[in-house]
Structure formats: structure tokens, C-alpha cells
Design a protein around this motif. Structure first.
Motif, PDB file in Angstrom:
ATOM      1  N   SER A 178       0.767  -1.172   0.066  1.00 12.51           N
ATOM      2  CA  SER A 178      -0.168   0.068   0.078  1.00 12.51           C
ATOM      3  C   SER A 178       0.965   1.348  -0.121  1.00 12.51           C
ATOM      4  CB  SER A 178      -1.119  -0.076   1.236  1.00 12.51           C
ATOM      5  OG  SER A 178      -1.741   1.420   1.319  1.00 12.51           O
ATOM      6  N   THR A 179       0.562   2.168  -0.667  1.00 15.49           N
ATOM      7  CA  THR A 179       0.890   3.496  -0.754  1.00 15.49           C
ATOM      8  C   THR A 179      -0.010   4.571   0.142  1.00 15.49           C
ATOM      9  OG1 THR A 179      -0.239   4.279  -2.803  1.00 15.49           O
ATOM     10  CG2 THR A 179       1.928   3.426  -3.129  1.00 15.49           C
ATOM     11  N   ILE A 180      -0.803   4.094   0.776  1.00 14.69           N
ATOM     12  CA  ILE A 180      -1.482   4.928   1.779  1.00 14.69           C
ATOM     13  C   ILE A 180      -0.710   5.261   2.847  1.00 14.69           C
ATOM     14  CG2 ILE A 180      -3.428   4.908   3.334  1.00 14.69           C
ATOM     15  CD1 ILE A 180      -4.378   5.316   0.469  1.00 14.69           C
ATOM     16  N   ILE A 181      -0.614   6.710   3.300  1.00 15.66           N
ATOM     17  CA  ILE A 181       0.235   7.236   4.612  1.00 15.66           C
ATOM     18  C   ILE A 181      -0.740   6.871   5.672  1.00 15.66           C
ATOM     19  CG2 ILE A 181       1.315   9.245   5.605  1.00 15.66           C
ATOM     20  CD1 ILE A 181       1.416  10.182   2.814  1.00 15.66           C
ATOM     21  N   PRO A 182      -0.142   6.015   6.715  1.00 10.42           N
ATOM     22  CA  PRO A 182      -0.941   5.495   7.849  1.00 10.42           C
ATOM     23  C   PRO A 182      -1.318   6.751   8.688  1.00 10.42           C
ATOM     24  CG  PRO A 182       1.129   4.651   7.922  1.00 10.42           C
ATOM     25  CD  PRO A 182       0.925   5.146   6.610  1.00 10.42           C
ATOM     26  N   THR A 183      -0.529   7.747   8.891  1.00  9.82           N
ATOM     27  CA  THR A 183      -0.609   8.700  10.040  1.00  9.82           C
ATOM     28  C   THR A 183      -1.561   9.955   9.354  1.00  9.82           C
ATOM     29  OG1 THR A 183       1.145   9.891   9.205  1.00  9.82           O
ATOM     30  CG2 THR A 183       1.616   8.261  10.960  1.00  9.82           C
ATOM     31  N   LEU A 184      -2.068   9.636   8.145  1.00 10.89           N
ATOM     32  CA  LEU A 184      -3.226  10.667   7.720  1.00 10.89           C
ATOM     33  C   LEU A 184      -4.578   9.991   7.725  1.00 10.89           C
ATOM     34  CD1 LEU A 184      -1.160  12.374   4.913  1.00 10.89           C
ATOM     35  CD2 LEU A 184      -1.104  12.959   7.131  1.00 10.89           C
ATOM     36  N   SER A 185      -5.466  10.970   7.683  1.00  5.45           N
ATOM     37  CA  SER A 185      -6.902  10.474   7.455  1.00  5.45           C
ATOM     38  C   SER A 185      -6.923  10.067   6.056  1.00  5.45           C
ATOM     39  CB  SER A 185      -7.723  11.591   7.784  1.00  5.45           C
ATOM     40  OG  SER A 185      -7.955  12.350   6.921  1.00  5.45           O
ATOM     41  N   VAL A 186      -8.319   9.457   5.826  1.00  2.00           N
ATOM     42  CA  VAL A 186      -8.590   8.747   4.716  1.00  2.00           C
ATOM     43  C   VAL A 186      -9.017  10.123   3.709  1.00  2.00           C
ATOM     44  CG1 VAL A 186     -10.677   7.857   3.273  1.00  2.00           C
ATOM     45  CG2 VAL A 186      -9.883   6.795   5.453  1.00  2.00           C
TER      46      VAL A 186
ATOM     47  N   LEU B 275      -6.714  10.812   0.051  1.00  2.00           N
ATOM     48  CA  LEU B 275      -7.527  11.001  -1.047  1.00  2.00           C
ATOM     49  C   LEU B 275      -7.087  12.514  -1.688  1.00  2.00           C
ATOM     50  CD1 LEU B 275     -11.131   9.889  -0.182  1.00  2.00           C
ATOM     51  CD2 LEU B 275      -9.306   8.735  -1.814  1.00  2.00           C
ATOM     52  N   TYR B 276      -6.735  13.392  -1.233  1.00  2.00           N
ATOM     53  CA  TYR B 276      -6.484  14.506  -1.615  1.00  2.00           C
ATOM     54  C   TYR B 276      -5.131  15.209  -1.295  1.00  2.00           C
ATOM     55  CZ  TYR B 276     -11.455  14.724  -3.194  1.00  2.00           C
ATOM     56  OH  TYR B 276     -12.653  14.433  -3.600  1.00  2.00           O
ATOM     57  N   LEU B 277      -4.285  14.355  -1.169  1.00  2.17           N
ATOM     58  CA  LEU B 277      -3.027  14.597  -0.735  1.00  2.17           C
ATOM     59  C   LEU B 277      -2.340  15.442  -1.855  1.00  2.17           C
ATOM     60  CD1 LEU B 277      -0.713  14.220   1.490  1.00  2.17           C
ATOM     61  CD2 LEU B 277       0.131  12.363   0.038  1.00  2.17           C
ATOM     62  N   ASN B 278      -1.799  16.657  -1.429  1.00  3.75           N
ATOM     63  CA  ASN B 278      -1.120  17.692  -2.261  1.00  3.75           C
ATOM     64  C   ASN B 278      -2.397  18.412  -3.246  1.00  3.75           C
ATOM     65  OD1 ASN B 278       1.586  17.008  -1.449  1.00  3.75           O
ATOM     66  ND2 ASN B 278       1.768  15.313  -3.148  1.00  3.75           N
ATOM     67  N   ARG B 279      -3.600  18.061  -2.864  1.00  3.94           N
ATOM     68  CA  ARG B 279      -4.471  18.745  -3.643  1.00  3.94           C
ATOM     69  C   ARG B 279      -5.739  19.324  -2.634  1.00  3.94           C
ATOM     70  NH1 ARG B 279      -7.693  14.664  -7.118  1.00  3.94           N
ATOM     71  NH2 ARG B 279      -7.117  13.175  -5.369  1.00  3.94           N
ATOM     72  N   GLN B 280      -5.275  19.331  -1.303  1.00  2.00           N
ATOM     73  CA  GLN B 280      -6.393  19.654  -0.429  1.00  2.00           C
ATOM     74  C   GLN B 280      -6.372  21.197  -0.423  1.00  2.00           C
ATOM     75  OE1 GLN B 280      -3.373  18.377   0.043  1.00  2.00           O
ATOM     76  NE2 GLN B 280      -2.143  19.011   1.953  1.00  2.00           N
ATOM     77  N   ASP B 281      -5.493  22.060  -0.917  1.00  2.00           N
ATOM     78  CA  ASP B 281      -5.515  23.592  -1.110  1.00  2.00           C
ATOM     79  C   ASP B 281      -6.663  23.785  -2.111  1.00  2.00           C
ATOM     80  OD1 ASP B 281      -3.251  23.168   0.364  1.00  2.00           O
ATOM     81  OD2 ASP B 281      -2.367  25.016  -0.675  1.00  2.00           O
ATOM     82  N   ASP B 282      -6.782  23.135  -3.197  1.00  2.00           N
ATOM     83  CA  ASP B 282      -7.683  23.458  -4.441  1.00  2.00           C
ATOM     84  C   ASP B 282      -9.113  22.792  -3.916  1.00  2.00           C
ATOM     85  OD1 ASP B 282      -5.528  24.266  -5.988  1.00  2.00           O
ATOM     86  OD2 ASP B 282      -5.461  22.222  -7.015  1.00  2.00           O
TER      87      ASP B 282
ATOM     88  N   GLU C 107      -8.241  -4.366   3.130  1.00  2.00           N
ATOM     89  CA  GLU C 107      -9.351  -4.434   2.017  1.00  2.00           C
ATOM     90  C   GLU C 107      -9.648  -3.022   1.920  1.00  2.00           C
ATOM     91  OE1 GLU C 107     -13.774  -5.987   1.396  1.00  2.00           O
ATOM     92  OE2 GLU C 107     -12.424  -6.779   3.056  1.00  2.00           O
ATOM     93  N   GLN C 108      -9.890  -2.085   3.026  1.00  2.00           N
ATOM     94  CA  GLN C 108     -10.388  -0.910   3.218  1.00  2.00           C
ATOM     95  C   GLN C 108      -9.243  -0.058   2.382  1.00  2.00           C
ATOM     96  OE1 GLN C 108     -11.309  -0.704   7.132  1.00  2.00           O
ATOM     97  NE2 GLN C 108     -13.283  -0.510   6.591  1.00  2.00           N
ATOM     98  N   ARG C 109      -7.921  -0.336   2.607  1.00  2.00           N
ATOM     99  CA  ARG C 109      -6.833   0.625   1.984  1.00  2.00           C
ATOM    100  C   ARG C 109      -6.801   0.509   0.515  1.00  2.00           C
ATOM    101  NH1 ARG C 109      -3.833  -1.336   6.682  1.00  2.00           N
ATOM    102  NH2 ARG C 109      -2.535  -2.790   5.282  1.00  2.00           N
ATOM    103  N   GLN C 110      -7.276  -0.790   0.066  1.00  2.00           N
ATOM    104  CA  GLN C 110      -7.192  -0.902  -1.314  1.00  2.00           C
ATOM    105  C   GLN C 110      -8.439  -0.010  -2.058  1.00  2.00           C
ATOM    106  OE1 GLN C 110      -7.476  -5.186  -2.103  1.00  2.00           O
ATOM    107  NE2 GLN C 110      -4.966  -5.337  -2.257  1.00  2.00           N
ATOM    108  N   THR C 111      -9.364  -0.080  -1.459  1.00  2.00           N
ATOM    109  CA  THR C 111     -10.605   0.500  -1.776  1.00  2.00           C
ATOM    110  C   THR C 111     -10.294   2.163  -1.899  1.00  2.00           C
ATOM    111  OG1 THR C 111     -11.820   0.664   0.242  1.00  2.00           O
ATOM    112  CG2 THR C 111     -12.248  -1.085  -1.337  1.00  2.00           C
ATOM    113  N   VAL C 112      -9.757   2.578  -0.853  1.00  2.00           N
ATOM    114  CA  VAL C 112      -9.217   4.169  -0.811  1.00  2.00           C
ATOM    115  C   VAL C 112      -8.352   4.528  -1.962  1.00  2.00           C
ATOM    116  CG1 VAL C 112      -7.981   5.740   0.584  1.00  2.00           C
ATOM    117  CG2 VAL C 112      -9.678   4.250   1.722  1.00  2.00           C
TER     118      VAL C 112
END
Length: 530
Positions: free
Chosen positions: A95-103, A107-114, A174-179
Motif C-alpha cells: 500500500s502507498t496509503i500514508i497511515p498517519t493521515l486520515s482517509v 485522497l486529496y494529498l497535495n490537492r487539499q488546497d484546491d 481491504e479498505q486501504r485498497q478501496t481507498v
């Protein structure tokens, strides 16, 4: 199985791709065509070129020859990562999901500003217009509420039941994959590469994943499905492409290609999956491994079993069955609440891996990356960790003796590597798993405990790994295979099935797939043994 997608421009196409790394040919004039809304399988043994093609299809590698097209148009420039993300995404086995961040943050990593400032911009623009026509971007704090709301909308659109506020590290595999799938879709990509997506899922999780993929396919999303599990190819895919030794071998409709023909295309040999088994423990053989009244709150309860010398016992169950916890208790990774584990009649100190190793237990863990390998060490060092005391005196290890021992183990398990000094992290997944198996058998253990030992490996590596189990059993070792993989369980002389922490039955060799799957899923089956 649904009908193939209508004849339109392919959502993705690789044409005449070649790639070399020095003298090594990674891909030789290969091709691949994926139609809109299609689940297309890419299969082949380790080293066939699948990973290299994925890197080319995602723009991480530039081919020496050939080109990639999306929707009939050339792929974006390699430097335009944003444009690539709008065309293709890859969900990797790791998984490339960052565990210390929320879902939502993932999802919007580096796009949260927009996302978080979109509403404030529109409101400010309206106010500016009213005040006299001043326009332009308005700086301001990110609206995390809006980010979470957008994440919830995205997840809901694709039927993904995950709380956007949840910490990613607390999600299941399974949830990380769907995210990760949702994140790919959020960029606009309608072509997603799934690299061994079921390797860490149980049977129920696999079924849910496949249902989700079918729903996404119906909405026009196409998948490239990379898997070593051939039954999954037949269950979820419409088309299969086979690579072997960096070359394209065939592309065919799954419904028209028999299992034996597919295996032959992958291996280049007229072989199928052999039923590999041990000589089988006999009633007169001593019980090498005994588990008596074992209980671990929240995992399993009142478990007793015995494995005789020379016997291979399967312990089958899906997620929540407790089988993995049982295996990890036997080897000391967990400490049981009550009961005991005995090797040759002697109790093993609970919750102690060194005590289990000293008692004669060899172990192949579920996660080779996290529990099985020392990635910064060489192949030889990893192979001989359990026998270091035999390779020198007074705490010093002889490099020459280590090398000889490692070479013997590499030959016995057909480990493909430049040599014992190569970093183990540089090997393919199948060869890394062979190293883990080699370390487990190096000490000539009395008992082998193997948890999903062939997860994420190709057909040939699977035969090698299970062949090593059979060879150990023929030498009198007792083996416990903990798995829900049918090919793993076929290597067993008998299989004990668990569901929700309890034993629900026992099947002798010769069971049918339908009966085993029903037992693993907790469905009633007749004529239980034991």
C-alpha cells in the motif's frame, strides 16, 4: 461472466514495447490492449516482464522502443505527472496509503488546497464582483470540513463504505485498497492497474473486492489485473495476456482458454499444478507437534491438534477464523491465554520466538516484507540467519562457510539471484519468498509452521515452495500450513477447518474445491471427519 466491452478505442494500449537494462532484456517487442470496461489479466512467472510493463504504462519508465496510447492518443510527456494520473493509476500489493493521515487527507494529498479553498474562492469572487469587480485567487486557510465532505462524496459515488475521517493506519488491507482505487478515480483515471490485489485478503474480502470491480466495470472503468492466482483470472477477467521471458506469448478470451493451456503458456512446459504432498505421517509415527487446549481471547478458543512426524497438516480459514493467530502462537509471536504447545512432548515457553526456534520450529511468516526478511542484508545472510551458530566459533561467522551454505540453499530452492552477496531487496517477490523458506528449512527443524507460504508468487515458484515442504516432510519434519489458498492446502495430508475461532471440521486428502470453500466460508458441509 459478462460480455466483452463494445468495440471502441482501447482505454490503454502498449504497442511494440521494448526495454533493456544494460545487457538484460526486460521487454522484447511486447503489446497489450485493454478495452473500456474490461478486466484484462496479465500473467507470467516472476521475471516475465510484468513489473516493467506496469512502470511503462504508468509513465515511470520510458521504453527504448514502442509507444503507449490512451483512448487512441499518445501518452502524455513523461514529465507531466498530472496528465498521467488522469489516464492511469496503479494499486500496488504494498500500500502507498500514508497511515498517519486520515482517509480524506490521503485522497486529496497535495490537492487539499484546491478542494478546501474552492468554496471560499467562489464566495470571495462573488463579493468582489458586487464590490466593484476585483477578481483573482483569494488566499485563505484550508477548509478541512470541505475536504472531508468532498472525500465522502467521492467514496459514496463509487459505493465505498469508508469513513473519510478515519485514520488510514487503522483501516484493514481491504479498505486501504478501496481507498487507493477511489484516489485513482478522483483524478479522472478510468484505467486502473491492480498488482496482486488479493495477496493479503481472505476469501470474503476477495469476494467483496470482485463485486466492487464488477460494479466499477459496469460504470466504464477498465482494469489490468495482475495475479498469480489463476482461479481469480477465470472468475473476474474477460481477457488474459501471457508474458514469458520478457516476450508476449498470447492474448485470448478467458472463456476460450483452458487452465492447463494457460499454465503451459506461462511456463513453456506441458505441466499443470501437481498435487504435491508428503509421504504422510502414519499412526505409528510420533506426534511431533501438539497443541493442547489453546485459547486466545478474541482470536480462537479451546483448540487441540496434533501433527505427526512426516505429516503435512493444513489449517484453513478466512479472516476472523483465528488460523493466523494460531500459527503465530505456535511460533511465539503471540502468547496464548491458556493451553500449551509441545514439540516432541516438551512444552515450548509461550510468547517467545527464540524458545520456539530452540525447540526445533521453523517458520515462514505471513508478511515476508515485514516479518520475513532483513532487507538491507544480503541473500546469503538472510538464508543463514537460523544457522549462524553452525558457521563459526565463539560468535564469529565464517564468510566462506556462510557462502557455501547459502549456495546449497539457493540451488535447492532455485533462487534466481546474482549470488549470495546480492541484496535480498533486489530479488523478485517469488525469489524473496524462496529465501524465507530456505531460512526456515536450513536448521532442519522438527516442525515447520507456514502461514500463506505461496501468497503473491507465480506457478513455478509455488511448486518449488510446496516441494520444499514435501521434501522436509519426507525427512520426518511435521508441517503445519496455515492458509486459505486452495493450492497450499492441496499439499496437506488432511485439513482442519476453523470458522470464527472454532474448529468446524476436518477434511482428508481428496476434497473438492467446492467443499473446501464452503467450509472456509462457514457453510455447512457433510461428512466431516475428526
Amino acid at each position: 461472466m459478462s460480455d466483452p466491452a463494445p468495440d471502441t478505442d482501447p482505454v490503454a494500449e502498449a504497442v511494440g514495447i521494448s526495454k533493456r537494462f544494460g545487457a538484460t532484456v526486460a521487454l522484447a517487442d511486447v503489446g497489450l490492449t485493454v478495452a473500456p470496461g474490461e478486466a484484462h489479466a496479465l500473467v507470467g512467472r516472476n521475471g516475465a516482464g510484468k513489473s516493467t510493463l506496469v512502470s511503462v504504462l504508468t509513465g515511470l519508465l520510458r521504453p527504448d522502443e514502442g509507444q503507449v496510447l490512451f483512448d487512441g492518443r499518445p501518452a502524455p510527456p513523461a514529465t507531466d505527472r498530472s496528465a498521467w494520473r488522469q489516464k492511469v493509476a496503479c494499486v500496488y500489493q504494498k500500500s502507498t496509503i500514508i497511515p498517519t493521515l486520515s482517509v480524506a487527507e490521503n485522497l486529496y494529498l497535495n490537492r487539499q488546497d484546491d478542494v478546501g479553498r474552492e468554496r471560499s474562492r467562489s464566495r470571495s469572487s462573488a463579493a468582489a464582483s458586487t464590490a466593484g469587480g476585483r477578481h483573482g485567487p483569494v488566499a485563505g486557510a484550508i477548509s478541512w470540513g470541505r475536504v472531508r465532505a468532498e472525500a465522502g462524496r467521492l467514496l459514496g459515488t463509487w459505493g465505498i463504505d469508508v469513513d473519510p475521517r478515519a485514520l488510514a493506519g487503522e483501516l484493514t488491507v481491504e479498505q486501504r485498497q478501496t481507498v487507493e482505487i477511489a484516489r485513482a478515480l478522483s483524478f479522472g483515471a478510468r484505467f486502473i492497474i491492480l498488482d496482486e490485489p488479493t495477496a493479503q485478503l481472505d476469501g470474503a474480502g476477495i469476494n467483496r473486492l470482485f463485486e466492487r470491480l464488477r460494479g466499477l466495470r459496469a460504470a466504464g472503468v477498465a482494469f489490468l489485473f495482475i495475479s498469480h492466482h489463476l482461479q481469480e483470472v477465470y472468475e473476474i477477467c474477460q481477457t488474459v495476456t501471457v508474458y514469458r521471458d520478457a516476450r508476449h506469448v498470447l492474448t485470448a478470451p478467458v472463456a476460450e482458454l483452458g487452465r492447463e493451456a494457460l499454465v503451459e503458456a506461462m511456463t513453456g512446459e506441458a505441466v499443470g499444478l501437481r498435487e504435491i504432498g508428503s509421504t504422510g505421517g502414519h499412526a505409528r509415527d510420533a506426534v511431533a507437534l501438539s497443541v493442547e487446549g489453546l485459547r486466545l481471547d478474541g482470536a480462537y478458543e479451546d483448540l487441540s491438534l496434533g501433527v505427526r512426524a512426516g505429516e503435512v497438516l493444513g489449517l484453513a480459514g478466512a479472516g476472523g477464523s483465528g488460523v493466523v493467530a494460531v500459527g503465530e502462537t505456535v511460533v511465539g509471536l503471540r502468547r496464548q491465554g491458556s493451553g500449551r504447545v509441545l514439540v516432541d512432548g516438551r512444552e515450548v515457553r509461550p510468547g517467545s520466538v527464540p524458545a520456539a526456534l530452540a525447540a526445533g520450529i521453523g517458520f515462514v511468516p505471513e508478511d515476508r516484507h515485514r516479518q520475513g526478511l532483513v532487507p538491507l542484508r544480503s541473500v546469503g545472510e538472510n538464508l543463514t540467519l537460523t544457522i549462524a551458530d553452525r558457521l563459526g566459533r565463539f560468535g564469529f561467522v565464517s564468510g566462506a562457510r556462510r557462502r557455501r551454505a547459502a549456495l546449497d540453499l539457493m540451488r535447492g530452492l532455485d533462487v534466481k539471484a546474482a549470488g549470495p552477496d546480492q541484496p535480498v531487496s533486489a530479488l523478485s517477490g517469488g525469489n524473496q519468498q524462496k529465501v524465507v523458506m530456505g531460512r526456515a528449512v536450513a536448521s532442519e527443524p522438527k516442525v515447520l509452521v507456514l502461514i500463506r507460504p505461496t501468497a503473491g508468487v507465480d506457478v513455478k515458484s509455488k511448486e518449488t515452495l510446496l516441494g520444499a515442504v514435501a521434501a522436509a516432510a519426507q525427512q520426518g519434519c511435521a508441517a503445519l500450513i496455515v492458509s486459505d489458498e486452495l493450492d497450499d492446502l492441496r499439499a496437506a495430508d488432511r485439513v482442519i477447518v476453523m470458522f470464527q475461532g472454532r474448529v468446524v471440521g476436518e477434511l482428508p486428502r481428496g476434497w473438492t474445491d467446492r467443499r473446501m470453500v464452503a467450509a472456509i466460508e462457514g457453510l455447512a458441509f457433510e461428512e466431516s471427519h475428526g
